[in-house]
Design an enzyme around this catalytic site. Structure first.
Site, PDB file in Angstrom:
ATOM      1  N   GLU A 146       9.146   6.577  -4.297  1.00 26.77           N
ATOM      2  CA  GLU A 146       8.814   5.168  -4.537  1.00 26.77           C
ATOM      3  C   GLU A 146       9.643   4.644  -5.708  1.00 26.77           C
ATOM      4  O   GLU A 146       9.785   5.312  -6.733  1.00 26.77           O
ATOM      5  CB  GLU A 146       7.323   5.064  -4.861  1.00 26.77           C
ATOM      6  N   LYS A 205       5.013  -2.382   1.386  1.00 29.57           N
ATOM      7  CA  LYS A 205       3.672  -1.867   1.102  1.00 29.57           C
ATOM      8  C   LYS A 205       2.612  -2.928   1.364  1.00 29.57           C
ATOM      9  O   LYS A 205       2.745  -4.085   0.950  1.00 29.57           O
ATOM     10  CB  LYS A 205       3.605  -1.397  -0.352  1.00 29.57           C
ATOM     11  N   CYS A 255       2.522   5.579  -1.932  1.00 34.59           N
ATOM     12  CA  CYS A 255       1.650   6.013  -3.023  1.00 34.59           C
ATOM     13  C   CYS A 255       0.166   5.821  -2.721  1.00 34.59           C
ATOM     14  O   CYS A 255      -0.403   6.531  -1.906  1.00 34.59           O
ATOM     15  CB  CYS A 255       2.074   5.291  -4.301  1.00 34.59           C
TER      16      CYS A 255
END
Length: 287
Positions: A146, A205, A255
């Site tokens: 990330e 995301k 994440c």
């Protein structure tokens, strides 16, 4: 007392865990069902998710209490065995099957400390670290973390992107790069973009971290005080499809999103591979 121990308390416990996964966008860590990952009860996860495992864990604990205290001990013992055997049976079911030939994958970690990640003086070294790691890989799919490139994609040196793309092409495959992306309309995303033999694609995301990646209305002062870098992202759409890279259909999650199994499962059964990219350097040396 037996009904409370076996039904009421487990049901209330599981309901509270489920609510914790929704309130304020959700904080589902440390759900009891995860403790049973190596137990026969883990078999229930494939059928109804981690909350089903939590329910059976708590119910099993209630049954053990009934056995120890003499509240319908024989019935409780029989029920305890049935729940365990059913879970073990479910665990032995082949819920997935291989799709195509085995795939070689490199997961590359530059180990960039968080206090250096956004330091402009360290930026060039960070990019060179990841470029050299990618060039050493011989895997068909290369995965970087990330925000491996800690600048917006339109501000990243094209020569760096070219090095990554050439490394992926040399292996006849693709590379996934964690990098923030912004659009002309003023939106910015915590993203993963692909580079390599396949057409360039991106995943943005969807489930953002409150106060870390977006500031809820009325709390803008927190961002001004703490000055978090990249703390005002937009949400990606839930309709995003898996990335067609390295001969696979890769469902990417970033994440914090890996704590929300139901959201990852939205991309199934279309996806052949799940990939999570994270930057856990945020936690420093803490557990």
């Amino acid at each position: 007392a037996g009904v409370r121990a076996v039904l009421v308390i487990p049901a209330v416990w599981t309901l509270l865990e489920w609510l914790r996964g929704w309130i304020l966008t959700g904080f589902p860590w440390l759900t009891a069902g995860y403790a049973a990952i190596d137990w026969p009860l883990a078999g229930y996860a494939a059928v109804a998710g981690v909350h089903a495992v939590s329910l059976t864990v708590m119910a099993s604990a209630g049954l053990l209490w009934c056995i120890a205290s003499g509240h319908g001990a024989w019935i409780a013992a029989g029920s305890f065995v049935v729940i365990g055997v059913a879970g073990a049976t479910l665990r032995d079911v082949a819920w997935s099957e291989p799709a195509g030939a085995p795939l070689s994958v490199s997961l590359l970690q530059g180990n960039i400390a968080q206090d250096l990640k956004f330091d402009p003086a360290r930026y060039a070294r960070t990019l060179d670290t990841y470029a050299r790691l990618a060039e050493k890989s011989r895997a068909r799919l290369i995965v970087l973390p990330e925000t491996a490139a800690p600048r917006f994609l339109d501000g990243v040196d094209p020569a760096f992107l070219e090095r990554l793309e050439n490394a992926a092409r040399h292996n006849g495959g693709d590379l996934l790069l964690g990098v923030p992306v912004r659009t002309g309309s003023g939106q910015s995303f915590n993203s993963v973009v692909s580079l390599g033999i396949s057409p360039r694609q991106a995943y943005h995301k969807v489930h953002l971290v409150p106060f870390g990646e977006f500031i809820p209305p009325g709390f803008g002062w927190i961002n001004r005080v703490l000055s978090f870098p990249l703390s005002d992202f937009s949400r990606g759409t839930v309709e995003q499809r898996p990335l067609a890279v390295a001969g696979e259909r890769v469902a990417v999650n970033v994440c914090y999103e890996d704590a929300f199994g139901a959201e990852i499962a939205r991309q199934l059964p279309a996806a052949t591979l799940l990939v999570n990219v994270s930057n856990v350097a945020w936690f420093g040396d803490s557990l």
